[in-house]
Design a protein around this motif. Structure first.
Motif, short mmCIF file in Angstrom:
data_model
loop_
_atom_site.label_atom_id
_atom_site.label_comp_id
_atom_site.label_asym_id
_atom_site.label_seq_id
_atom_site.Cartn_x
_atom_site.Cartn_y
_atom_site.Cartn_z
N MET A 61 51.38 -5.59 -19.19
CA MET A 61 50.92 -6.19 -20.40
C MET A 61 51.90 -7.36 -20.76
SD MET A 61 48.38 -4.84 -21.72
CE MET A 61 47.17 -3.38 -21.59
N LEU A 63 53.41 -9.40 -18.74
CA LEU A 63 53.12 -10.41 -17.79
C LEU A 63 51.98 -11.26 -18.33
CD1 LEU A 63 53.99 -9.05 -14.13
CD2 LEU A 63 54.77 -11.01 -15.41
N ILE A 64 50.81 -10.47 -18.73
CA ILE A 64 49.66 -10.95 -19.26
C ILE A 64 49.61 -11.75 -20.55
CG2 ILE A 64 47.32 -10.67 -20.35
CD1 ILE A 64 47.08 -8.23 -18.11
N ALA A 67 51.77 -15.08 -19.91
CA ALA A 67 50.98 -16.15 -19.25
C ALA A 67 50.23 -16.80 -20.25
CB ALA A 67 49.90 -15.44 -18.16
#
Lengths: 91, 590
Positions: A61, A63-64, A67
């Motif tokens: 989560m 990493l999302i 981004a």
């Protein structure tokens, strides 16, 4: 006279490209870290972070969210182009 | 009602396409929507273009069947957008006109060699990406319209058993509709179809996740534990609740009409994950384990039963077995996939052509940011939809791609119809973009630039439409042949090819002054051929395409990117150094 065989005129970095490269390296480090943990010790990802959420879910989560956050930061910091020549129109 | 809602979506999409198509008569309109799409619309259209059957049906299906590993695709698919935004978006917009080949060749005075290589690469990647979309479409239509497994046949033709299946009819239907959309209007209608689809997909999936959390995690207790012991031969001591998850028919066979007898309270997002982790989950899976418990469904198919502690399903390695393997080569397969997903997005032709639909590089940047926000939010939702499907009691053990629509069915026929129709438009939106990219490669790159056939705008658009129809037919045939693959797995292959063939050329063109046109051509061809050859030599290709059951394949692992992406970079550098103009060499040697 420019030689059509090589692309020497294309490599003057704009401030946005410099910024993009820095943010890219930050995200790549985060992404590579996740892959490294998964490959070398996937059980480590089972460690609880908080409230029953393990590291696998938390990191994924994260990493999302990272981004999205870096994309917004880039949009905020990016400078407008001084000129917008549409080089395509000349092709 | 299900069919009525479905047909409404289809006719609405076609009507919109026809109406907008009246505004796109020129090549600029057909290929790039006149470059006048607003950045917000383009950003959501990015989401509509990118969130394909693989993202919606494939990822949710993998999570529902195998747990966390499906979410790895969500992470990798989004990570690729970081490359697109920070490295590719603005320069590629400045360099190109209609296709990505324009951008690559612009610095070399419109090189025919580069255009030819880039066009071939675009065609191959688009077709590989089209296959999973078609497979997903076939999976959807069959249960939606209540089609039987075999519609006509089987017929004995030259020793081969041929039949028209429900899946095949679905693939043909989607192919026909998409060809109509692309042929009637091109990029203008494709943009709006993608915008509407992207918006609906994100909104309705958010609603579905709210419903999943409101329902919580229903469990079974009491007598079912005995059944669980019989099925698994062991009792799990880690939890005091047992959950049964399987096909509805399966549940009827085992436990009566209710898949769960112990309702749960509504849960928050973190509580939902925690509850799943604390529960033993019994899944029915397509393949039976040797000597493992299995059960025969009413249609005669045998599926395996497996009880797994929930916390194990929330760890990687359930699907990508290599992660938990002692062998390094098995783990490299996973690394290779994640590298390909990271590098592949920014090299997908149907994504790259969206950069030519906006007016300038600032719009390209802004639309990518909007796309990342929408896509990132959606990928968070996939985890909950997949896990919700896993515990819904309504899974088809033979088709992982149907997990999300079947989850919606547990909330009623209306949600099922809406989610199925959205899934269908999901396929339409992505397939339209892919076919448009492929038709641009043929009509603009090959016919006009490579073969030098200068035609009027009208003739160019016509040839693009014929190309679109041809690519659509190829996609239909391949979609039928590749029926047994998971959509996400197949898309992973397309990412490997795109990352190997296109990305090294794009990145080196932008960041290394020594890049030559020969280097770019060699890099594209080496990346394309090496990745394609590798994929066709994998275990999955031997078993699922060539029919060699049990064959281990020749390639050491399934995902080639780890080898073929660096190979393409090295090729570009070596060939560029070998073909550097003399005046540069003189300058280097003083």
């Amino acid at each position: 006279m420019s030689d059509p065989g090589a692309s020497h005129d294309a490599h003057h970095r704009s401030p946005n490209q410099e910024l993009g490269m820095v943010l890219f390296i930050i995200y790549f480090a985060l992404y590579a870290g996740f892959i490294a943990i998964t490959v070398y010790d996937y059980k480590l990802l089972g460690k609880e972070l908080f409230g029953g959420i393990n590291l696998a879910i938390g990191y994924g989560m994260g990493l999302i969210i990272a981004a999205v956050a870096l994309a917004i930061l880039y949009a905020w910091l990016a400078k407008p182009d001084p000129v917008e020549p549409n080089e395509a129109a000349e092709i | 009602m299900t069919i009525a809602i479905f047909l409404f979506f289809v006719f609405f999409t076609l009507g919109l396409s026809w109406w907008l198509g009246k505004r796109a008569k020129t090549a600029s309109g057909y290929f790039a929507a006149h470059g006048q799409v607003g950045w917000f619309v383009n950003g959501i259209a990015f989401a509509g273009d990118y969130l394909s059957a693989a993202s919606f049906l494939g990822i949710c299906g993998l999570i529902a069947f195998y747990g966390y590993d499906g979410f790895l695709y969500s992470i990798g698919f989004l990570a690729g957008w970081v490359v697109a935004l920070f490295v590719i978006a603005e320069p590629i917009k400045k360099l190109g006109k209609f296709t990505f080949a324009d951008a690559l060749s612009a610095k070399f005075g419109n090189s025919r060699g580069i255009t030819l290589a880039a066009a071939i690469s675009t065609l191959v990647i688009s077709i590989f990406y089209l296959i999973p979309q078609m497979v997903g479409a076939g999976s959807l239509i069959k249960p939606l319209l209540g089609l039987p497994e075999v519609l006509l046949g089987p017929y004995d033709v030259a020793g081969m058993k041929l039949s028209l299946t429900g899946h095949a009819l679905g693939v043909i239907g989607v192919g026909g509709i998409v060809i109509l959309i692309v042929v009637t209007a091109g990029m203008v209608s494709t943009t709006w179809v993608q915008f509407i689809k992207g918006s609906m997909l994100v909104v309705f999936c958010a609603v579905l996740v709210v419903a999943i959390l409101a329902r919580g995690v229903p469990t079974v207790a009491g007598p079912q534990e005995a059944t669980l012991k019989q099925l698994t031969g062991r009792t799990d001591q880690q939890s005091d609740e047992k959950m049964v998850v399987s096909d509805v028919k399966l549940n009827r066979l085992l436990y009566g009409d209710t898949p769960a007898d112990k309702p749960s309270a509504a849960l928050g997002p973190a509580e939902f994950i925690k509850k799943l982790g604390d529960t033993t989950i019994v899944r029915s899976l397509p393949a039976t384990q040797p000597n493992g418990p299995s059960i025969v469904l009413r249609d005669g198919a045998t599926v395996g039963m497996m009880a797994t502690p929930g916390d194990e399903l929330l760890l990687p390695g359930g699907y990508f077995k290599g992660i938990r393997s002692e062998k390094l080569v098995d783990r490299l397969d996973f690394v290779s996939l994640m590298l390909a997903l990271f590098c592949g997005t920014a090299a997908l032709p149907h994504i790259l052509i969206r950069y030519y639909t906006v007016k300038d590089s600032a719009s390209a940047r802004k639309s990518t940011v909007v796309g990342i926000i929408a896509i990132g939010f959606f990928y968070v939702l996939t985890l909950y939809i997949g896990l919700g499907a896993m515990v819904s009691g309504n899974i088809d053990p033979k088709d992982s791609n149907m997990s999300a629509p079947l989850l919606a069915q547990t909330f009623g026929q209306l949600p099922f119809a809406i989610i199925s129709a959205i899934a269908f438009t999901t396929v339409l939106g992505t397939v339209s973009g892919l076919i448009l990219a492929a038709s641009g490669a043929i009509a603009h790159d090959l016919i006009e630039t490579v073969f030098g056939h200068q035609a009027s705008d009208h003739a160019k658009v016509n040839s693009a439409k014929w190309a679109a129809a041809g690519v659509g037919v190829i996609a239909v045939v391949l979609g039928i042949l590749f029926k047994s693959f998971n959509a996400s797995f197949l898309v992973g292959w397309a990412f490997n090819i795109a990352a190997s063939a296109n990305l090294p050329a794009i990145v080196m063109l932008l960041f290394w002054g020594g890049t030559t046109r020969q280097g770019i051509v060699a890099s594209i061809l080496v990346g394309l051929i090496s990745s394609l050859t590798w994929l066709l030599l994998t275990k999955e290709a031997f078993v699922n395409i060539y029919g060699y059951t049990g064959h281990l394949g020749i390639a050491p692992f399934s995902q080639p990117g780890l080898v073929t992406i660096p190979l393409a970079f090295i090729t570009l550098v070596v060939v560029s150094l070998m073909t550097r103009p003399r005046w540069v060499l003189r300058g280097l040697t003083g």
